[in-house]
Motif scaffolding. Structure first.
Motif, PDB file in Angstrom:
ATOM      1  N   PRO A  80      44.433  30.125  69.981  1.00 33.94           N
ATOM      2  CA  PRO A  80      44.535  30.710  68.648  1.00 33.94           C
ATOM      3  C   PRO A  80      43.544  31.854  68.473  1.00 33.94           C
ATOM      4  CG  PRO A  80      44.300  28.320  68.525  1.00 33.94           C
ATOM      5  CD  PRO A  80      44.061  28.705  69.946  1.00 33.94           C
ATOM      6  N   SER A  81      43.791  32.701  67.484  1.00 33.83           N
ATOM      7  CA  SER A  81      42.878  33.781  67.164  1.00 33.83           C
ATOM      8  C   SER A  81      41.488  33.197  66.878  1.00 33.83           C
ATOM      9  CB  SER A  81      43.424  34.508  65.939  1.00 33.83           C
ATOM     10  OG  SER A  81      42.547  35.520  65.577  1.00 33.83           O
ATOM     11  N   GLY A  82      40.459  33.793  67.450  1.00 26.06           N
ATOM     12  CA  GLY A  82      39.094  33.311  67.231  1.00 26.06           C
ATOM     13  C   GLY A  82      38.670  32.191  68.161  1.00 26.06           C
ATOM     14  N   SER A  83      39.547  31.816  69.113  1.00 28.01           N
ATOM     15  CA  SER A  83      39.216  30.686  69.996  1.00 28.01           C
ATOM     16  C   SER A  83      38.251  31.074  71.113  1.00 28.01           C
ATOM     17  CB  SER A  83      40.494  30.084  70.585  1.00 28.01           C
ATOM     18  OG  SER A  83      41.218  31.050  71.310  1.00 28.01           O
ATOM     19  N   GLY A  84      38.023  32.383  71.307  1.00 26.11           N
ATOM     20  CA  GLY A  84      37.044  32.814  72.296  1.00 26.11           C
ATOM     21  C   GLY A  84      37.641  33.512  73.515  1.00 26.11           C
ATOM     22  N   LYS A  85      38.924  33.854  73.457  1.00 28.79           N
ATOM     23  CA  LYS A  85      39.603  34.468  74.614  1.00 28.79           C
ATOM     24  C   LYS A  85      38.929  35.767  75.055  1.00 28.79           C
ATOM     25  CE  LYS A  85      43.580  34.866  72.401  1.00 28.79           C
ATOM     26  NZ  LYS A  85      43.223  34.241  71.100  1.00 28.79           N
ATOM     27  N   SER A  86      38.748  36.688  74.085  1.00 31.03           N
ATOM     28  CA  SER A  86      38.167  37.989  74.441  1.00 31.03           C
ATOM     29  C   SER A  86      36.722  37.818  74.887  1.00 31.03           C
ATOM     30  CB  SER A  86      38.203  38.943  73.254  1.00 31.03           C
ATOM     31  OG  SER A  86      39.516  39.099  72.831  1.00 31.03           O
ATOM     32  N   THR A  87      36.006  36.930  74.223  1.00 27.86           N
ATOM     33  CA  THR A  87      34.609  36.701  74.608  1.00 27.86           C
ATOM     34  C   THR A  87      34.543  36.205  76.050  1.00 27.86           C
ATOM     35  OG1 THR A  87      34.058  36.154  72.325  1.00 27.86           O
ATOM     36  CG2 THR A  87      32.498  35.464  74.005  1.00 27.86           C
ATOM     37  N   TYR A  91      26.977  34.280  68.889  1.00 30.61           N
ATOM     38  CA  TYR A  91      26.724  35.560  68.221  1.00 30.61           C
ATOM     39  C   TYR A  91      25.883  35.279  66.985  1.00 30.61           C
ATOM     40  CZ  TYR A  91      30.508  37.696  70.980  1.00 30.61           C
ATOM     41  OH  TYR A  91      31.298  38.176  71.985  1.00 30.61           O
ATOM     42  N   ALA A 101      30.828  31.099  70.117  1.00 26.92           N
ATOM     43  CA  ALA A 101      32.116  31.642  70.584  1.00 26.92           C
ATOM     44  C   ALA A 101      32.606  30.904  71.828  1.00 26.92           C
ATOM     45  CB  ALA A 101      31.975  33.133  70.866  1.00 26.92           C
ATOM     46  N   ARG A 112      32.243  26.102  60.778  1.00 25.64           N
ATOM     47  CA  ARG A 112      31.174  26.622  61.620  1.00 25.64           C
ATOM     48  C   ARG A 112      30.215  27.479  60.848  1.00 25.64           C
ATOM     49  NH1 ARG A 112      34.267  28.170  66.633  1.00 25.64           N
ATOM     50  NH2 ARG A 112      34.466  30.122  65.542  1.00 25.64           N
ATOM     51  N   VAL A 121      27.571  32.058  65.225  1.00 26.70           N
ATOM     52  CA  VAL A 121      28.918  31.661  65.643  1.00 26.70           C
ATOM     53  C   VAL A 121      28.849  31.244  67.101  1.00 26.70           C
ATOM     54  CG1 VAL A 121      31.262  32.488  66.096  1.00 26.70           C
ATOM     55  CG2 VAL A 121      30.048  33.272  64.061  1.00 26.70           C
TER      56      VAL A 121
HETATM   57  P1  ADP Z   1      39.821  35.563  70.377  1.00 24.30           P
HETATM   58  O1  ADP Z   1      39.791  36.631  71.419  1.00 24.30           O
HETATM   59  O2  ADP Z   1      40.354  34.263  70.882  1.00 24.30           O
HETATM   60  O3  ADP Z   1      40.516  35.972  69.113  1.00 24.30           O
HETATM   61  P2  ADP Z   1      36.996  36.101  70.183  1.00 24.30           P
HETATM   62  O4  ADP Z   1      36.471  35.878  71.539  1.00 24.30           O
HETATM   63  O5  ADP Z   1      37.239  37.516  69.747  1.00 24.30           O
HETATM   64  O6  ADP Z   1      38.318  35.235  69.966  1.00 24.30           O
HETATM   65  O7  ADP Z   1      35.999  35.452  69.113  1.00 24.30           O
HETATM   66  C1  ADP Z   1      35.490  34.131  69.218  1.00 24.30           C
HETATM   67  C2  ADP Z   1      34.564  33.888  68.039  1.00 24.30           C
HETATM   68  O8  ADP Z   1      33.403  34.721  68.142  1.00 24.30           O
HETATM   69  C3  ADP Z   1      35.202  34.217  66.699  1.00 24.30           C
HETATM   70  O9  ADP Z   1      34.733  33.281  65.751  1.00 24.30           O
HETATM   71  C4  ADP Z   1      34.667  35.605  66.402  1.00 24.30           C
HETATM   72  O10 ADP Z   1      34.623  35.837  65.013  1.00 24.30           O
HETATM   73  C5  ADP Z   1      33.291  35.571  67.017  1.00 24.30           C
HETATM   74  N1  ADP Z   1      32.871  36.894  67.504  1.00 24.30           N
HETATM   75  C6  ADP Z   1      33.449  37.629  68.467  1.00 24.30           C
HETATM   76  N2  ADP Z   1      32.776  38.778  68.687  1.00 24.30           N
HETATM   77  C7  ADP Z   1      31.727  38.786  67.807  1.00 24.30           C
HETATM   78  C8  ADP Z   1      30.663  39.688  67.530  1.00 24.30           C
HETATM   79  N3  ADP Z   1      30.512  40.828  68.207  1.00 24.30           N
HETATM   80  N4  ADP Z   1      29.792  39.348  66.567  1.00 24.30           N
HETATM   81  C9  ADP Z   1      29.910  38.186  65.884  1.00 24.30           C
HETATM   82  N5  ADP Z   1      30.889  37.280  66.100  1.00 24.30           N
HETATM   83  C10 ADP Z   1      31.795  37.576  67.042  1.00 24.30           C
END
Ligand code: ADP
Length: 254
Positions: free
Chosen positions: A45-52, A17, A26, A254, A24
């Motif tokens: 953990p939070s921010g590990s990339g699960k949702s991405t 991103y 992801a 990062r 970042v």
């Molecule tokens: P999780 O679901 O594990 O909490 P995310 O997949 O949401 O993690 O995020 C992974 C990384 O990508 C994090 O560092 C987050 O801040 C970053 N990130 C996620 N979505 C965006 C976005 N739309 N723009 C910028 N950074 C993003």
């Protein structure tokens, strides 16, 4: 793994991103095969990339590099029309916030994706789904007249009624009390065991993950481990190992 046993696959997946100083990473070089007719949980953990990862797998987000397949469809490289068709015909979604339309009844919400696609529901399967989620006597109610657990059961029925190739669930029990959450998880597990549905669920809850057949652990955008037939205790132990100060430092740098 035999290709016919793979419902979704990520190959050398890379997702960034932003750019320059603010970039970042992801996901970095993620390779994973998600088995058909299995319940897979994605944890970390939070921010590990699960949702991405889930969004890239489901065609909701573009990838920076690498490939995603759902069944034998290559998701990466599809244009807007192809992606719309993929989301309509091959995937189902269950969100933390239920995402039901407030003006429609439960039955109308459940049938909406099919009617948008111009498809008729398979009556027998519709009845099976309604009975499995135990919603028969709530079909005429609007979301506001239903409890959170009932609303999520409507969302589950909506995802399953089209018999999608994969159901993606994003923290499906995040807004529910533990009893309603357990009902939803049991129902998801049953749809895998009894009906062969494929489910991929993002969660941070070790108890929710214990309903899955397999847990994939992400840390800092990479798959670092996996576990078959997980228990909540084993998942919790593994997660503690990931939430180390070193991992936190790496993230901060990062
Ligand atoms: P999780 O679901 O594990 O909490 P995310 O997949 O949401 O993690 O995020 C992974 C990384 O990508 C994090 O560092 C987050 O801040 C970053 N990130 C996620 N979505 C965006 C976005 N739309 N723009 C910028 N950074 C993003």
């Amino acid at each position: 793994m035999d290709a016919t046993e793979v419902a979704a696959r990520a190959t050398d997946l890379y997702k960034t991103y932003g750019s320059g100083e603010a970039q970042v990473i992801a996901l970095r070089e993620v390779n994973v095969e998600l088995e058909r007719s299995r319940f897979t949980a994605i944890m970390g953990p939070s921010g590990s990339g699960k949702s991405t990862l889930m969004h890239c797998l489901a065609g909701l987000d573009s990838v920076s590099r690498g490939q995603v397949h759902i069944g034998d469809t290559q998701v990466t490289g599809l244009g807007d029309a192809g992606l719309t068709k993929l989301r309509r015909d091959k995937v189902g979604f269950i969100f933390q916030q239920f995402n039901l339309l407030p003006t429609l009844t439960a039955a109308e919400n459940i049938l909406l994706p099919l009617s948008i696609a111009g498809r008729k529901p398979d009556r027998e399967w519709y009845d099976t789904v309604i009975d499995t989620v135990n919603l028969r006597d709530r079909l005429g109610h609007r979301p506001a007249q239903l409890s959170g657990g009932q609303q999520q059961r409507v969302a589950c029925a909506r995802a399953l009624v089209a018999r999608p190739e994969v159901v993606f669930a994003d923290e499906p029990t995040g807004n529910l009390d533990s009893r309603s959450g357990a009902e939803i998880l049991s129902f998801l597990r049953r749809s895998v065991r009894d009906y062969g549905q494929t489910i991929v669920m993002v969660t941070h809850d070790p108890n929710a993950a214990s309903y899955a057949d397999r847990v994939i652990f992400l840390a800092d955008g990479q798959i670092v481990d996996e576990m078959r037939d997980p228990t909540a205790e084993a998942v919790l132990d593994r997660l503690k190992g990931l939430d180390t100060p070193a991992a936190a430092t790496a993230k901060g740098e990062r």
